[in-house]
Structures are given as C-alpha cells and as structure tokens.
Design a protein around this motif. Structure first.
Motif, short mmCIF file in Angstrom:
data_model
loop_
_atom_site.label_atom_id
_atom_site.label_comp_id
_atom_site.label_asym_id
_atom_site.label_seq_id
_atom_site.Cartn_x
_atom_site.Cartn_y
_atom_site.Cartn_z
N GLY A 75 0.80 -1.21 0.00
CA GLY A 75 0.00 0.00 0.00
C GLY A 75 0.83 1.26 0.00
N SER A 76 0.12 2.38 0.01
CA SER A 76 0.76 3.70 -0.02
C SER A 76 0.66 4.33 1.35
CB SER A 76 0.07 4.59 -1.06
OG SER A 76 -1.32 4.68 -0.81
N GLY A 77 1.79 4.89 1.79
CA GLY A 77 1.78 5.55 3.08
C GLY A 77 2.40 6.93 3.01
N GLY A 78 1.87 7.84 2.18
CA GLY A 78 0.69 7.59 1.35
C GLY A 78 0.83 8.31 0.02
N VAL A 79 -0.24 8.26 -0.76
CA VAL A 79 -0.37 9.11 -1.94
C VAL A 79 -0.82 10.49 -1.47
CG1 VAL A 79 -1.76 9.54 -4.00
CG2 VAL A 79 -0.85 7.27 -3.56
N MET A 80 -0.08 11.52 -1.86
CA MET A 80 -0.43 12.89 -1.46
C MET A 80 -1.44 13.44 -2.47
SD MET A 80 1.27 13.28 1.33
CE MET A 80 0.89 11.56 1.64
N LEU A 81 -2.70 13.34 -2.12
CA LEU A 81 -3.78 13.53 -3.08
C LEU A 81 -3.81 14.92 -3.74
CD1 LEU A 81 -6.10 12.19 -4.49
CD2 LEU A 81 -7.53 12.59 -2.49
N PRO A 82 -3.47 16.01 -3.04
CA PRO A 82 -3.48 17.30 -3.75
C PRO A 82 -2.50 17.38 -4.91
CG PRO A 82 -3.59 17.67 -1.39
CD PRO A 82 -3.32 16.20 -1.59
N PRO A 101 -5.78 -8.84 -6.19
CA PRO A 101 -7.00 -8.62 -5.40
C PRO A 101 -6.80 -9.00 -3.93
CG PRO A 101 -7.22 -10.53 -6.87
CD PRO A 101 -5.98 -9.81 -7.28
N GLY A 102 -7.31 -8.12 -3.05
CA GLY A 102 -7.24 -8.37 -1.63
C GLY A 102 -5.90 -8.06 -1.00
N ARG A 103 -4.95 -7.48 -1.79
CA ARG A 103 -3.62 -7.20 -1.24
C ARG A 103 -3.27 -5.71 -1.28
NH1 ARG A 103 1.02 -10.38 -3.95
NH2 ARG A 103 2.13 -9.38 -2.23
N ILE A 104 -4.17 -4.85 -1.70
CA ILE A 104 -3.81 -3.46 -1.95
C ILE A 104 -4.48 -2.51 -0.94
CG2 ILE A 104 -3.80 -1.59 -3.63
CD1 ILE A 104 -2.00 -3.99 -4.36
N ASP A 105 -3.67 -1.64 -0.34
CA ASP A 105 -4.14 -0.57 0.53
C ASP A 105 -3.86 0.77 -0.15
OD1 ASP A 105 -4.85 -2.29 2.63
OD2 ASP A 105 -2.85 -2.17 3.54
N LEU A 106 -4.82 1.68 -0.08
CA LEU A 106 -4.63 3.02 -0.61
C LEU A 106 -4.67 4.01 0.55
CD1 LEU A 106 -4.43 5.29 -2.65
CD2 LEU A 106 -6.87 5.00 -3.17
N GLY A 107 -3.48 4.40 1.02
CA GLY A 107 -3.39 5.42 2.05
C GLY A 107 -3.26 6.78 1.39
N LEU A 108 -4.09 7.73 1.82
CA LEU A 108 -4.14 9.05 1.21
C LEU A 108 -3.83 10.14 2.24
CD1 LEU A 108 -7.39 8.54 -0.86
CD2 LEU A 108 -5.10 8.82 -1.81
N GLY A 109 -3.05 11.14 1.82
CA GLY A 109 -2.73 12.27 2.68
C GLY A 109 -2.90 13.56 1.93
N ARG A 110 -2.91 14.68 2.66
CA ARG A 110 -3.11 15.97 2.01
C ARG A 110 -1.87 16.85 2.03
NH1 ARG A 110 -5.47 20.67 5.29
NH2 ARG A 110 -4.75 20.27 7.42
N ALA A 111 -0.76 16.38 2.62
CA ALA A 111 0.48 17.16 2.59
C ALA A 111 1.10 17.07 1.19
CB ALA A 111 1.46 16.62 3.63
N PRO A 112 1.95 18.04 0.82
CA PRO A 112 2.54 18.00 -0.52
C PRO A 112 3.64 16.96 -0.67
CG PRO A 112 3.35 19.89 0.69
CD PRO A 112 2.25 19.28 1.53
N GLY A 113 4.32 16.59 0.42
CA GLY A 113 5.41 15.63 0.30
C GLY A 113 6.66 16.21 -0.33
N SER A 114 6.74 17.54 -0.40
CA SER A 114 7.91 18.16 -1.00
C SER A 114 7.86 19.67 -0.78
CB SER A 114 7.98 17.84 -2.49
OG SER A 114 9.21 18.29 -3.03
N ASP A 115 8.74 20.38 -1.47
CA ASP A 115 8.80 21.83 -1.39
C ASP A 115 7.76 22.44 -2.32
OD1 ASP A 115 10.27 22.62 -4.12
OD2 ASP A 115 11.21 20.82 -3.31
N PRO A 116 7.44 23.73 -2.14
CA PRO A 116 6.38 24.36 -2.95
C PRO A 116 6.65 24.34 -4.46
CG PRO A 116 6.84 25.69 -1.02
CD PRO A 116 7.89 24.62 -1.06
N VAL A 117 7.90 24.50 -4.86
CA VAL A 117 8.21 24.51 -6.30
C VAL A 117 7.93 23.14 -6.91
CG1 VAL A 117 10.02 24.80 -8.02
CG2 VAL A 117 9.90 26.36 -6.07
N THR A 118 8.37 22.09 -6.22
CA THR A 118 8.13 20.75 -6.73
C THR A 118 6.63 20.44 -6.76
OG1 THR A 118 10.25 20.03 -5.81
CG2 THR A 118 8.70 18.32 -6.43
N SER A 119 5.91 20.88 -5.74
CA SER A 119 4.46 20.66 -5.73
C SER A 119 3.80 21.33 -6.92
CB SER A 119 3.85 21.20 -4.43
OG SER A 119 4.32 20.47 -3.33
N TRP A 120 4.23 22.56 -7.24
CA TRP A 120 3.68 23.27 -8.40
C TRP A 120 3.98 22.49 -9.67
CZ3 TRP A 120 6.20 25.19 -12.71
CH2 TRP A 120 5.43 25.96 -13.57
N ALA A 121 5.20 21.98 -9.80
CA ALA A 121 5.57 21.23 -11.00
C ALA A 121 4.76 19.94 -11.12
CB ALA A 121 7.07 20.92 -10.98
#
Length: 350
Positions: A75-82, A101-121
C-alpha cells in the motif's frame, strides 16, 4: 502484554554508496523479508526532490513489490492527493487491485510531500493550486466512488449526467486509509468512517490527542464499522544496543539537518556519520530521536513496541526501519534494515 501485528513503512532511502537502482533492489529484498517473516502490510511513501529518498511514485513501487512478494498487503503511506487528479489515483489503484486482489491498501494524505516549487511542477500548468487542499474531503469521496464500478462519479454537463469510472468492471476495491499528522485528519477520518493512521514516527507528539478525537467522533461506514487504526514508529534493532545506536545515527543526523534547514544529502554510512560535525541544536535533536524511537537489542525493542501498542490501544504497529549500513557492504541490500525486521519478527510475530 500481547504482541501486536507488525507492518512496514518504507521511504526507499538512498545511501551515499547507492544509486537509485541499488536502493530499489534493497527495498525489494526488504519487502521479501517482511513477506517471509509474517508482517501484515508493507507501505511505501510519496516524497519528491529529496536526495535521500527514492519513493516518488507509490503505485509504481507497489506494482514492483507486489510482483516480487506472495501474501503481504502492499500500500501507499501515502499518496499525497493534492498532487494528483483523483481520477488518475483511482485508475492506478483500481488496476493494482485487479492485478493483486485483496492485497492493496490506498493510504491518502493531504500534505505536498515536497517543497512548494516541486508541488507546483507536479500539479502542472493546468492551474491546480492551493484550493486543492481545501477540496481534499471531496477528493477522498471521489477516489473511492471512481474505483467502485457500481457507483462512479457523475458530472452534470448541459443538463445531463456524465458518468466517470476508474475501471469498467471492478469486483473488489483497495482498502482506503486516511493518513495524517494533525487533528484535522482525525476529525475528517472519523466523519467519513475511514480507517486512520496518525504519523507517530514524525515526532512522537500529538498521537494520543488525534486517536482520542478519531475514536470519539467515529461514524461507522459500510466498509469500516468501527474505528480502525495502528501506530507508526521508527525502529532500528540489532544484536546489541550499541550497534543499533550506531546504525540509527545517520538517519537521525539527516532528520536534524532537515529540521534546521541544512542542505540535504544522501544518507551517510555509519563510519561517515561518526565523523560528522553537528550544531548544538542538531545534536539535541539526535538525542531526542534516540530516546523517542525504538532503538536497541531485540528483547528491549520488542518490549517497547508492546508498550507503545498498549499505550495507544492498537493491535498493529507499523515500523519504519531507518538503519543505515557500514562501509564495504552490498549496495543492493540493506542488511541492517533486514535485520531489524527479522529480529522483531522473531520476538513478536506468532
């Protein structure tokens, strides 16, 4: 105290003796150790533009690791959805669930996971902006609805509903988790009836408050009838406490540099970390990390994990193995991280 289930969080660290290919090979070997040793799940993070972290694309990593393991949940710990369009995330994880099937977790977060420039890109030139964070609750709903072939998302266009689906004929969907490092996420997970994980491994602070809010406010849902959560913790376990401390120091120094605004580099080897010069605030942060993380010999480490699980009322602990390596080792392996999992499994996994 009862022994909790064990899981793994992996950022795919890159040491100074490794290429990205080496780090990925080491993570694959680590996931196989976790699979053989009875760990429950193996999650990979999303971070960008960081010299010491190769985990940039959770769905790609999950596909690689799922193909190289047999039973462990990935799974993902996590996908940064924004950072991503909900439809893209839903399509990726619907395909992963169809393949495993039956082996996948989707963890979602709202943080960017990086700096503002990278998030914009990452968001591209289409005009996505900070309002994506404000729309996060709706994005959560959209991702799950898009993956469910009986639901989908309906978009009104010219008086008609246009139906969107991530996949044409899903029979199962990934388990969706909400991740967080603030009380905002605890309130939201409770309101939506989602499983919830607080990032205890970040600083070790705020966990009790967040979990109390989540449990108190939880509204049962069809997929999650009762509050569901676990604990995350940084860990280094070796045959002796002295060796565990030596293996933990490079990561702690790297985190201290990050928190004090120093330039980031690949993760030092043990011998280089022993010669590193730190400021007084950085040394204090390293000492705090040693006290807060699970660092020690097997018996003491296992007892600490049991105590943490009891303190926060969880039956699962996700360890983030942060051990570095010594000079002269195979760059395509992480022997100290593998040992951390093996020693904990021997002490805690039934």
């Amino acid at each position: 105290m009862a022994s909790p289930k064990l899981s793994v969080l992996d950022l795919v660290p890159v040491r100074t003796d490794q290429t990205t290919a080496d780090a990925l090979a080491a993570t694959t070997a680590l996931a196989q150790v976790a699979d053989r040793s009875g760990f429950t799940r193996y999650w990979v993070a999303e971070h960008h533009n960081m010299p010491a972290v190769a985990a940039t694309s959770p769905p790609v990593l999950i596909a690689v690791l799922a193909a190289q393991t047999e039973r462990i949940r990935l799974g993902s710990g996590g996908v940064m959805l924004p950072n991503h369009a909900p439809l893209a995330v839903a399509e990726q994880f619907a395909l992963l669930e169809a393949a495993y099937p039956g082996r996948i977790d989707l963890g979602l977060g709202r943080a960017p996971g990086s700096d503002p420039v990278t998030s914009w890109a990452l968001r591209g030139a289409a005009g996505r902006d900070d309002t994506d964070v404000e729309r996060f609750p709706q994005y959560l709903d959209d991702v799950m609805a898009l993956m469910d072939s009986t639901v989908g998302v309906r978009i009104p266009i010219r008086g008609k509903d246009y139906r969107l689906l991530a996949t044409p004929s899903a029979t199962t969907v990934p388990r969706q988790w909400l991740l967080g490092s603030s009380t905002y996420s605890a309130h939201l997970a409770a309101a939506k009836g989602l499983p919830y994980v607080f990032a205890h491994h970040f600083s070790g602070r705020g966990t009790a408050e967040a979990l109390e809010i989540y449990r108190r406010e939880f509204r049962p849902s069809e997929r999650t009838p009762e509050p569901t959560t676990f604990l995350t913790v940084n860990a280094v376990v070796a045959d002796t406490e002295e060796e565990a401390v030596a293996l933990a120091i490079p990561n702690l120094q790297s985190m201290a540099r990050l928190m004090t605004g120093a330039p980031l580099t690949a993760l030092d080897l043990v011998e280089d970390a022993q010669k590193a010069e730190l400021t007084a605030p950085q040394r204090a942060m390293v000492e705090d990390g040693l006290a807060r993380n699970v660092v020690g010999a097997p018996a003491a480490a296992a007892e600490r994990i049991r105590a943490l699980a009891a303190e926060f009322g969880v039956d699962e602990v996700m360890v983030h193995p942060v051990a570095s390596a010594r000079q002269g080792g195979d760059p395509r392996r992480s022997p100290a991280r593998e040992q951390t999992l093996e020693l904990l499994a021997a002490a805690l996994v039934d």
